[in-house]
Write a protein that holds these residues in place. Structure first.
Motif, PDB file in Angstrom:
ATOM      1  N   PRO A   1       0.820  -1.223   0.000  1.00 20.64           N
ATOM      2  CA  PRO A   1       0.000   0.000   0.000  1.00 20.64           C
ATOM      3  C   PRO A   1       0.852   1.272   0.000  1.00 20.64           C
ATOM      4  O   PRO A   1       0.524   2.227  -0.691  1.00 20.64           O
ATOM      5  CB  PRO A   1      -0.828  -0.110   1.289  1.00 20.64           C
ATOM      6  CG  PRO A   1      -0.389  -1.327   1.996  1.00 20.64           C
ATOM      7  CD  PRO A   1       0.439  -2.147   1.089  1.00 20.64           C
TER       8      PRO A   1
ATOM      9  N   SER B   1       3.585   1.723  -1.375  1.00 19.09           N
ATOM     10  CA  SER B   1       4.172   1.977  -2.687  1.00 19.09           C
ATOM     11  C   SER B   1       3.191   2.711  -3.585  1.00 19.09           C
ATOM     12  O   SER B   1       3.549   3.652  -4.280  1.00 19.09           O
ATOM     13  CB  SER B   1       4.669   0.684  -3.329  1.00 19.09           C
ATOM     14  OG  SER B   1       3.577  -0.121  -3.719  1.00 19.09           O
ATOM     15  N   PHE B   2       1.901   2.330  -3.525  1.00 19.11           N
ATOM     16  CA  PHE B   2       0.990   3.075  -4.420  1.00 19.11           C
ATOM     17  C   PHE B   2       0.535   4.391  -3.812  1.00 19.11           C
ATOM     18  O   PHE B   2       0.320   5.358  -4.524  1.00 19.11           O
ATOM     19  CB  PHE B   2      -0.168   2.202  -4.951  1.00 19.11           C
ATOM     20  CG  PHE B   2      -1.146   1.696  -3.934  1.00 19.11           C
ATOM     21  CD1 PHE B   2      -2.102   2.537  -3.395  1.00 19.11           C
ATOM     22  CD2 PHE B   2      -1.136   0.349  -3.558  1.00 19.11           C
ATOM     23  CE1 PHE B   2      -3.029   2.047  -2.489  1.00 19.11           C
ATOM     24  CE2 PHE B   2      -2.060  -0.142  -2.647  1.00 19.11           C
ATOM     25  CZ  PHE B   2      -3.004   0.716  -2.113  1.00 19.11           C
TER      26      PHE B   2
ATOM     27  N   SER C   1       3.406   6.632  -4.635  1.00 14.54           N
ATOM     28  CA  SER C   1       3.445   6.904  -6.066  1.00 14.54           C
ATOM     29  C   SER C   1       2.347   7.893  -6.449  1.00 14.54           C
ATOM     30  O   SER C   1       2.576   8.886  -7.150  1.00 14.54           O
ATOM     31  CB  SER C   1       3.278   5.592  -6.826  1.00 14.54           C
ATOM     32  OG  SER C   1       3.269   5.820  -8.208  1.00 14.54           O
TER      33      SER C   1
ATOM     34  N   LEU D   1      -4.248  -2.206  -6.809  1.00 10.18           N
ATOM     35  CA  LEU D   1      -3.969  -0.780  -6.630  1.00 10.18           C
ATOM     36  C   LEU D   1      -2.519  -0.452  -6.969  1.00 10.18           C
ATOM     37  O   LEU D   1      -2.211   0.642  -7.442  1.00 10.18           O
ATOM     38  CB  LEU D   1      -4.304  -0.340  -5.198  1.00 10.18           C
ATOM     39  CG  LEU D   1      -5.800  -0.406  -4.850  1.00 10.18           C
ATOM     40  CD1 LEU D   1      -6.057   0.216  -3.483  1.00 10.18           C
ATOM     41  CD2 LEU D   1      -6.647   0.272  -5.913  1.00 10.18           C
TER      42      LEU D   1
ATOM     43  N   ALA E   1      -1.530   2.107  -9.875  1.00 14.14           N
ATOM     44  CA  ALA E   1      -0.634   3.244  -9.606  1.00 14.14           C
ATOM     45  C   ALA E   1       0.514   3.240 -10.610  1.00 14.14           C
ATOM     46  O   ALA E   1       0.889   4.286 -11.147  1.00 14.14           O
ATOM     47  CB  ALA E   1      -0.104   3.179  -8.177  1.00 14.14           C
TER      48      ALA E   1
ATOM     49  N   PRO F   1       9.019   0.413  -2.314  1.00 15.04           N
ATOM     50  CA  PRO F   1       8.331   1.428  -3.115  1.00 15.04           C
ATOM     51  C   PRO F   1       9.285   2.094  -4.112  1.00 15.04           C
ATOM     52  O   PRO F   1      10.446   2.307  -3.787  1.00 15.04           O
ATOM     53  CB  PRO F   1       7.886   2.458  -2.069  1.00 15.04           C
ATOM     54  CG  PRO F   1       8.160   1.860  -0.727  1.00 15.04           C
ATOM     55  CD  PRO F   1       9.134   0.786  -0.896  1.00 15.04           C
ATOM     56  N   TRP F   2       8.727   2.391  -5.264  1.00 13.39           N
ATOM     57  CA  TRP F   2       9.564   2.968  -6.312  1.00 13.39           C
ATOM     58  C   TRP F   2       9.513   4.483  -6.267  1.00 13.39           C
ATOM     59  O   TRP F   2       8.586   5.075  -5.700  1.00 13.39           O
ATOM     60  CB  TRP F   2       9.067   2.484  -7.674  1.00 13.39           C
ATOM     61  CG  TRP F   2       7.646   2.900  -7.941  1.00 13.39           C
ATOM     62  CD1 TRP F   2       7.217   4.042  -8.528  1.00 13.39           C
ATOM     63  CD2 TRP F   2       6.456   2.181  -7.577  1.00 13.39           C
ATOM     64  NE1 TRP F   2       5.853   4.094  -8.571  1.00 13.39           N
ATOM     65  CE2 TRP F   2       5.353   2.962  -7.995  1.00 13.39           C
ATOM     66  CE3 TRP F   2       6.223   0.945  -6.954  1.00 13.39           C
ATOM     67  CZ2 TRP F   2       4.034   2.556  -7.804  1.00 13.39           C
ATOM     68  CZ3 TRP F   2       4.901   0.552  -6.768  1.00 13.39           C
ATOM     69  CH2 TRP F   2       3.822   1.350  -7.178  1.00 13.39           C
TER      70      TRP F   2
END
Ligand code: ATP
Ligand code: MG
Lengths: 462, 128
Positions: free
Chosen positions: A227, A229-230, A233, B12, B16, B101-102
């Motif tokens: 979660p 990560s999005f 983003s 999700l 994203a 996370p990117w």
């Protein structure tokens, strides 16, 4: 009794026995006086009586002597005690005496390093016990020669002009002191073994707790990571797109300038905690590569210098070490965490020094981070490696530094030892095997496997 | 215009990623697991597969190893929060990897670098 024996008895670690038989020759009768004296741990027992018959007096003396002698401590000894009313006529003996003289029964197993001699008549007495140098009955006076190498003790005869039967005593101070020492040493040994077992048990419990926490941390880290990560983003995309707009309605300005950057900062913080948790949980399956420990120390020190900003001295004492196989980025992270902790422990002290030492020790390489800072008490030492355990104020410490250190050490098949006491500084020593015994094969299953490794935590100087 | 197939079991995360990439001019399709991705490789014919690693069933690394064999011309990038480097799969040493996370701009730059010969617009500049 003369003052001398009394003082000897006092010196006898509280254990001494004496018994004597005397012939009291009155005008028209002869009776036998028996007297017993014992001092045990400050308690003084005295038994005095007159008997018509010699045997009765002798037995009473013997019984008296047997009673305190049944003391457990004395039981272990096999020295001889016996009562002889004439040559080769024994009325009582103990086990030690029985063994020595060849009797098969005795008055009890209560043995002691006591020698009881009953002397009737006069002459030179050579005792059967090597404990005695000898006793001489001379002119109605029993002289016990050179007890324990000390001055001879003179005993006055009990019956007027009559050679008294007598016996006594031995100052058991040395023997007893030795036995006590042995007992105490034995107890010390047991106590030490018990403590060691206790420490191993504690370490195992701690280890198990950390293992359970590791599983939990790995699970949480994974669940939060997706979660985040999005969320990250999307928020940063929103921020970039709003920023790119040529004109912006006023209420949105604050979002672009403040709210979204702050939100992104929060997201970054969460991400870094999650990354730490993951390192603690050791589910980093990157492959191992050769690295030079000293280079990683230098790298960690470079970053640490920026963080501690000259608040303490950073000293390095790097010995020659062989190349190791592992994950160098984790290793430098581990070192950085240890160095930063050490620097924090020095906060506000002058002459604060953090020393990083590397050495080869047999088939291990050790790296130690030592500080002369505040040190730690027992309760802190016990919980050090738990994730989120911190003594620092909210916002200053997350309590993940050492959890990560633990994860990295375990991941490299190493051990960590902590030596610390309040006010005495701390030393964290990490030992890494030159040849890693387990190189966890990269695998795709989510949960990291945990291995029991030893954490040793000691009070400094213990 | 380069075509990217995003594979992630978390819808999700997939959305994203695809939102980010679409805005950068890529054409994006989303698969929610390896099986679906293998089907879409034929239909969607991507230039690059961007796959999550930890998924139920086949892992991302396994999927991409398969892609290398079946579609040698398709580029591959693994994305995962589990490691610092790509987990190795036998016979697939050169798998590229990005951490989750990117970081949006960095990821886009990376993809552009990989795709440059394929990129219809020939954009090389990096938005940071
Ligand atoms: N060198 C040291 N001297 C004294 N206490 C220490 C030392 N290292 C660690 N500690 C104690 O152990 C606790 C846990 O350390 P740890 O590094 O895990 O977390 P932290 O330093 O509090 O927070 P973080 O490292 O996450 O910023 C510290 O709060 C401190 O009480
Ligand atoms: Mg710390």
């Amino acid at each position: 009794m003369s003052p001398k024996p009394a003082s000897r008895i006092e010196a006898a670690s509280g254990q001494a026995w004496a018994g004597c038989l005397g012939r009291a020759a009155g005008s028209n009768s002869v009776s036998w006086l028996h007297l017993g004296f014992a001092a045990i741990d400050g308690l003084i027992l005295l038994q005095v009586g007159l008997e018509r018959r010699l045997e009765a007096a002798a037995i009473l003396t013997a019984v008296f002597l047997a009673t305190p002698l049944s003391n457990e401590l004395i039981n272990r000894s096999l020295a001889s005690i016996g009562i002889e009313i004439a040559e080769a006529v024994r009325v009582a003996w103990n086990l030690g005496d029985a063994l020595l003289v060849g009797h098969l029964t005795g008055w009890g197993m209560g043995a002691g390093a006591y020698l009881l001699l009953l002397i009737v008549g006069s002459g030179v007495l050579l005792t059967p016990s090597s404990l005695w140098r000898g006793a001489v009955l001379w002119g109605g006076t029993l002289v016990v020669a050179a007890l324990d190498g000390g001055t001879p003790i003179r005993w006055l005869p009990l019956g007027a002009g009559t050679a008294a039967a007598f016996f006594l005593i031995r100052d058991q101070s040395k023997v007893i002191a030795q036995m006590l020492d042995e007992a105490v040493a034995g107890r010390g040994e047991i106590e030490r073994a018990r403590r060691e077992l206790g420490a191993i048990h504690d370490a195992a419990v701690r280890q198990e707790k950390l293992a359970a926490l590791g599983m939990l941390a790995a699970g949480i880290a994974h669940e939060i990571n997706n979660p985040m990560s999005f969320v990250g983003s999307n928020v940063s995309l929103l921020h970039r797109e709003l920023k790119a707009l040529p004109t912006l309605p006023e209420p949105l300005r604050e979002w672009v300038d403040e709210i979204l950057p702050e939100t992104l900062d929060g997201i970054r913080r969460v991400n870094s905690i999650v990354a730490d948790l993951r390192r603690f949980a050791r589910n980093d399956r990157a492959e191992m590569e050769p690295f030079d420990l000293n280079e990683e120390v230098e790298a960690a020190l470079r970053i640490a210098r920026l963080q501690v900003k000259g608040s303490c001295a950073l000293v390095r004492d790097l010995g020659p070490v062989p190349q190791l196989l592992g994950r160098p980025r984790q290793i430098s992270q581990m070192l950085l965490n240890l160095i930063v902790n050490a620097a924090h422990a020095l906060h506000g002290r002058d002459r604060g020094i953090v020393t990083v030492i590397t050495r080869r020790a047999g088939d291990e390489v050790l790296v130690a981070v030592r500080d002369n800072g505040v040190g730690m008490d027992e309760s802190t030492r016990a919980r050090l490696f738990e994730p989120f355990f911190t003594t620092k104020p909210v916002g200053e410490g997350t309590g993940l530094g050492l959890a990560v250190v633990h994860g990295v050490v375990a991941d490299h098949g190493g051990r960590i030892e902590v030596e610390s006491a309040p006010g005495a500084g701390s030393c964290f020593t990490v030992r890494l095997p030159c040849q890693p015994t387990h190189v966890p094969a990269p695998e795709s299953r989510p949960t990291g496997t945990w291995r029991l490794d030893a954490i040793q935590i000691r009070a400094a100087g213990a | 215009m380069a075509r990217i197939l995003v594979v992630d079991d978390d819808p999700l995360v997939g959305k994203a990623l695809s939102r980010l990439l679409r805005r950068e001019g890529f054409e994006v399709a989303i698969a929610s697991d390896a099986a679906q991705a293998l089907v879409m490789l034929d239909g969607f014919t991507p230039d690059l597969v961007l796959s999550d690693h930890r998924m139920p069933g086949m892992t991302g690394a396994e999927l991409l190893a398969l892609v290398r064999r079946r579609h040698p011309g398709v580029l591959r990038l693994l994305i995962s929060g589990d490691a610092e480097r790509a987990p190795s799969v036998a016979g697939d040493p050169d798998l590229e990897f990005v951490a989750k996370p990117w970081d949006g701009p960095a990821l886009v730059a990376r993809l552009r670098g990989m795709l440059s010969p394929y990129d219809a617009f020939g954009e090389r500049e990096v938005t940071l």
